[in-house]
Design a protein around this motif. Structure first.
Motif, PDB file in Angstrom:
ATOM      1  N   PRO A   1       0.816  -1.226   0.000  1.00 17.82           N
ATOM      2  CA  PRO A   1       0.000   0.000   0.000  1.00 17.82           C
ATOM      3  C   PRO A   1       0.851   1.278   0.000  1.00 17.82           C
ATOM      4  CG  PRO A   1      -0.841  -1.576   1.610  1.00 17.82           C
ATOM      5  CD  PRO A   1       0.444  -2.140   1.096  1.00 17.82           C
ATOM      6  N   GLU A   2       1.971   1.255   0.725  1.00 18.22           N
ATOM      7  CA  GLU A   2       2.858   2.421   0.757  1.00 18.22           C
ATOM      8  C   GLU A   2       3.375   2.725  -0.648  1.00 18.22           C
ATOM      9  OE1 GLU A   2       3.055  -0.283   2.570  1.00 18.22           O
ATOM     10  OE2 GLU A   2       3.347   0.150   4.701  1.00 18.22           O
ATOM     11  N   GLY A   3       3.796   1.678  -1.337  1.00 17.98           N
ATOM     12  CA  GLY A   3       4.314   1.843  -2.694  1.00 17.98           C
ATOM     13  C   GLY A   3       3.228   2.336  -3.634  1.00 17.98           C
ATOM     14  N   ALA A   4       2.026   1.801  -3.488  1.00 12.80           N
ATOM     15  CA  ALA A   4       0.918   2.199  -4.354  1.00 12.80           C
ATOM     16  C   ALA A   4       0.545   3.663  -4.133  1.00 12.80           C
ATOM     17  CB  ALA A   4      -0.294   1.304  -4.102  1.00 12.80           C
ATOM     18  N   ALA A   5       0.803   4.167  -2.931  1.00 15.60           N
ATOM     19  CA  ALA A   5       0.510   5.579  -2.646  1.00 15.60           C
ATOM     20  C   ALA A   5       1.272   6.511  -3.589  1.00 15.60           C
ATOM     21  CB  ALA A   5       0.858   5.909  -1.191  1.00 15.60           C
ATOM     22  N   THR A   6       2.422   6.054  -4.099  1.00 19.66           N
ATOM     23  CA  THR A   6       3.187   6.905  -5.020  1.00 19.66           C
ATOM     24  C   THR A   6       2.416   7.109  -6.325  1.00 19.66           C
ATOM     25  OG1 THR A   6       4.438   5.042  -5.991  1.00 19.66           O
ATOM     26  CG2 THR A   6       5.398   6.149  -4.056  1.00 19.66           C
ATOM     27  N   LEU A   7       1.670   6.082  -6.729  1.00 15.47           N
ATOM     28  CA  LEU A   7       0.856   6.232  -7.940  1.00 15.47           C
ATOM     29  C   LEU A   7      -0.290   7.213  -7.685  1.00 15.47           C
ATOM     30  CD1 LEU A   7      -0.062   5.576 -10.792  1.00 15.47           C
ATOM     31  CD2 LEU A   7      -1.174   3.505  -9.897  1.00 15.47           C
ATOM     32  N   SER A   8      -0.914   7.107  -6.530  1.00 11.34           N
ATOM     33  CA  SER A   8      -2.005   8.043  -6.201  1.00 11.34           C
ATOM     34  C   SER A   8      -1.487   9.482  -6.228  1.00 11.34           C
ATOM     35  CB  SER A   8      -2.573   7.727  -4.817  1.00 11.34           C
ATOM     36  OG  SER A   8      -2.855   6.357  -4.680  1.00 11.34           O
ATOM     37  N   ALA A   9      -0.266   9.678  -5.728  1.00 12.37           N
ATOM     38  CA  ALA A   9       0.323  11.021  -5.727  1.00 12.37           C
ATOM     39  C   ALA A   9       0.640  11.476  -7.149  1.00 12.37           C
ATOM     40  CB  ALA A   9       1.589  11.044  -4.874  1.00 12.37           C
ATOM     41  N   LEU A  10       1.153  10.548  -7.945  1.00 14.55           N
ATOM     42  CA  LEU A  10       1.474  10.890  -9.336  1.00 14.55           C
ATOM     43  C   LEU A  10       0.212  11.337 -10.087  1.00 14.55           C
ATOM     44  CD1 LEU A  10       3.363  11.052 -11.792  1.00 14.55           C
ATOM     45  CD2 LEU A  10       3.027   8.584 -12.121  1.00 14.55           C
ATOM     46  N   ARG A  11      -0.910  10.657  -9.843  1.00 14.77           N
ATOM     47  CA  ARG A  11      -2.173  11.071 -10.481  1.00 14.77           C
ATOM     48  C   ARG A  11      -2.470  12.537 -10.178  1.00 14.77           C
ATOM     49  NH1 ARG A  11      -4.806   6.720 -12.091  1.00 14.77           N
ATOM     50  NH2 ARG A  11      -4.426   4.809 -10.913  1.00 14.77           N
ATOM     51  N   LYS A  12      -2.293  12.913  -8.923  1.00 11.38           N
ATOM     52  CA  LYS A  12      -2.586  14.303  -8.542  1.00 11.38           C
ATOM     53  C   LYS A  12      -1.644  15.261  -9.258  1.00 11.38           C
ATOM     54  CE  LYS A  12      -4.211  12.899  -3.972  1.00 11.38           C
ATOM     55  NZ  LYS A  12      -5.626  13.204  -3.754  1.00 11.38           N
ATOM     56  N   MET A  13      -0.382  14.861  -9.393  1.00 10.57           N
ATOM     57  CA  MET A  13       0.585  15.722 -10.080  1.00 10.57           C
ATOM     58  C   MET A  13       0.234  15.857 -11.566  1.00 10.57           C
ATOM     59  SD  MET A  13       4.129  14.388  -8.315  1.00 10.57           S
ATOM     60  CE  MET A  13       5.205  15.577  -9.123  1.00 10.57           C
ATOM     61  N   VAL A  14      -0.185  14.738 -12.171  1.00 10.65           N
ATOM     62  CA  VAL A  14      -0.561  14.767 -13.588  1.00 10.65           C
ATOM     63  C   VAL A  14      -1.794  15.656 -13.769  1.00 10.65           C
ATOM     64  CG1 VAL A  14      -1.483  13.377 -15.496  1.00 10.65           C
ATOM     65  CG2 VAL A  14       0.473  12.537 -14.179  1.00 10.65           C
ATOM     66  N   ASP A  15      -2.793  15.459 -12.900  1.00 14.69           N
ATOM     67  CA  ASP A  15      -4.030  16.247 -12.999  1.00 14.69           C
ATOM     68  C   ASP A  15      -3.743  17.742 -12.870  1.00 14.69           C
ATOM     69  OD1 ASP A  15      -5.461  13.984 -13.316  1.00 14.69           O
ATOM     70  OD2 ASP A  15      -6.264  13.901 -11.267  1.00 14.69           O
ATOM     71  N   ALA A  16      -2.767  18.087 -12.042  1.00 16.93           N
ATOM     72  CA  ALA A  16      -2.458  19.500 -11.820  1.00 16.93           C
ATOM     73  C   ALA A  16      -1.455  20.031 -12.839  1.00 16.93           C
ATOM     74  CB  ALA A  16      -1.915  19.688 -10.398  1.00 16.93           C
ATOM     75  N   GLY A  17      -1.058  19.164 -13.785  1.00 18.44           N
ATOM     76  CA  GLY A  17      -0.123  19.599 -14.821  1.00 18.44           C
ATOM     77  C   GLY A  17       1.294  19.811 -14.314  1.00 18.44           C
ATOM     78  N   ARG A  18       1.654  19.128 -13.242  1.00 14.49           N
ATOM     79  CA  ARG A  18       3.002  19.335 -12.699  1.00 14.49           C
ATOM     80  C   ARG A  18       4.006  18.257 -13.137  1.00 14.49           C
ATOM     81  NH1 ARG A  18      -0.077  20.775  -8.192  1.00 14.49           N
ATOM     82  NH2 ARG A  18       0.588  18.974  -6.963  1.00 14.49           N
TER      83      ARG A  18
END
Ligand code: PLP
Ligand code: ZN
Length: 407
Positions: A348-365
């Protein structure tokens, strides 16, 4: 051989002798970091010399703290795959997504790196009894390396730590105490027992060598990418040794002339239920405040206050990175997503990095062609209690409805 010269306080710079047992800075109580003769390292740890070396983190021996090879306590930790995640990348519109898969480590998590380094060095300095407060995977790793080194091992873990972590400690013969409370309460029990039990505590960053094992993640990423660092590293943060260690690795590589001043954006991911770093980052603070009521299914991230918090925040800010909180629902959904698209059963800790990446992609970062590394810090096989196992049942005496499987 190791080219360690001394230990230096990460806050006040006070020099400490490396060849005696040390914990934290005697002046200010902050973590001590090993320093090396990097001029000499440049000569013996050449890129050519690395070619024939062992496929474990001990290939970087010059930059590790163990003086004599026979003291190395190893189970083959390190040199994990840096796997291209093509299908997952495509689903996010990214062309250069990679997963550093620490799920393949001995004891099933990247904690093996830190504990291999710390137990080896403790053995070298004459320690025969070690103790640790741990929310989970660090305990399993210490128990394994301690057993291999022939040490007595004592573990204090929060009672709600994953069952597997108590089991993996007990099976190696470690003494386990379940604490009614948080990791911070477990830490106090280890500290209070020191005088009577005369054990050496290998608490994160309260001894100088675990971080050196974690540092090898940074060295490996650099070597695996041909001595070119990625644009973004996304890392699930608890005690923070992973980020602090990698940041240190990059500085050492630059001083050796192997890389330039460029650095990846270091992104620290935490669970919403325990996000002291994210909070301090957002508020522009240099240190974290104790996170009350910490709770998340990602047990490795349940650290309400880290000793090295100022070092985590420094690395994130200096790198131009960020700190992001994700919910348990998001990170658990992404355990399945990574497995479905890449065949990697992440923790789950590792998968959290994907959840964070989604937010970065959505925000165009994140740019479409940025090279991005997700750190899967452990194996999902240690967390099967958190996941469903429902399946249709076939009765061999009756015809089976195959069409129903297509769904
Ligand atoms: C301990 C742990 C973390 C947190 O790592 P730090 O480097 O201490 O911040 C992340 N994931 C897993 C699986 C862990 O066991
Ligand atoms: Zn100090």
């Amino acid at each position: 051989m190791s080219l360690m010269t001394h230990l230096e306080c990460s806050r006040c710079g006070t020099r400490h002798e490396a060849d005696e047992l040390q914990t934290v800075c005697r002046k200010c109580g902050k973590p001590l970091l090993p320093r090396y003769d990097l001029e000499a390292a440049k000569k013996s740890l050449t890129k050519e010399a690395l070619v024939g070396r062992v496929s474990s983190m001990w290939r970087y021996l010059e930059l590790l703290p163990v003086r004599r090879k026979e003291n190395i306590v190893s189970l083959g930790e390190g040199w994990t795959p840096l796997t291209p995640a093509k299908r997952l990348g495509e689903s996010l519109g990214l062309s250069n997504l990679l997963i550093k898969d620490e799920g393949l480590m001995p004891t099933g998590s990247f904690k093996a790196r830190g504990l291999s380094a710390a137990v080896s060095r403790a053995k070298e300095l004459g320690v025969t009894r070690v103790a640790l407060p741990s929310a989970g995977n660090a305990a399993g790793a210490m128990a394994a390396y301690g057993a291999r080194a022939g040490m007595e091992v004592y573990v204090f873990m929060p009672g709600d730590a994953p069952r597997v972590n108590a089991v993996e400690c007990l099976v190696t013969g470690a003494k386990v105490v379940k604490v009614r409370g948080l990791i911070s309460d477990a830490g106090k029990l280890v500290k209070d027992g020191e005088r009577e039990m005369r054990w050496f505590s290998v608490t994160t960053l309260a001894e100088p060598y675990r971080v050196e094992g974690k540092k090898t993640m940074g060295l490996e990423v650099a070597e695996q990418l041909g001595w070119k660092l990625p644009d973004v590293i996304i890392y699930p943060t608890g005690g923070g040794t992973g980020i602090i260690g990698m940041w240190k690795a990059f500085d050492e590589l630059e001083e050796m002339g192997w890389i330039g001043p460029e650095r990846p954006r270091m992104v620290s991911v935490q669970a919403e239920g325990c996000s002291p770093v994210v909070r301090a980052y957002a508020e522009g603070k240099e240190e974290c405040e104790f996170f009350e009521g910490a709770s998340t299914a990602a047990a490795g991230l349940r650290v309400p206050k880290a000793l090295g918090d100022f070092l985590i925040l420094r690395a994130v800010r200096e790198s131009g990175g960020e700190a992001i909180a994700v919910s348990d629902a998001e990170l658990m959904a992404d355990v399945s997503e990574i497995a479905r698209l890449e065949g990697i059963f992440a923790c789950p800790e590792g998968a959290a990095t994907l959840s964070a990446l989604r937010k970065m992609v959505d925000a165009g970062r994140v740019d479409h062609d940025d090279s991005v590394i997700l750190f899967n810090t452990g194996s999902g096989l240690k967390y099967t209690d958190l996941l469903p196992d429902e399946a249709p049942i076939a009765d061999p005496k009756k015809p089976f409805d195959y069409a129903s499987l297509r769904g």
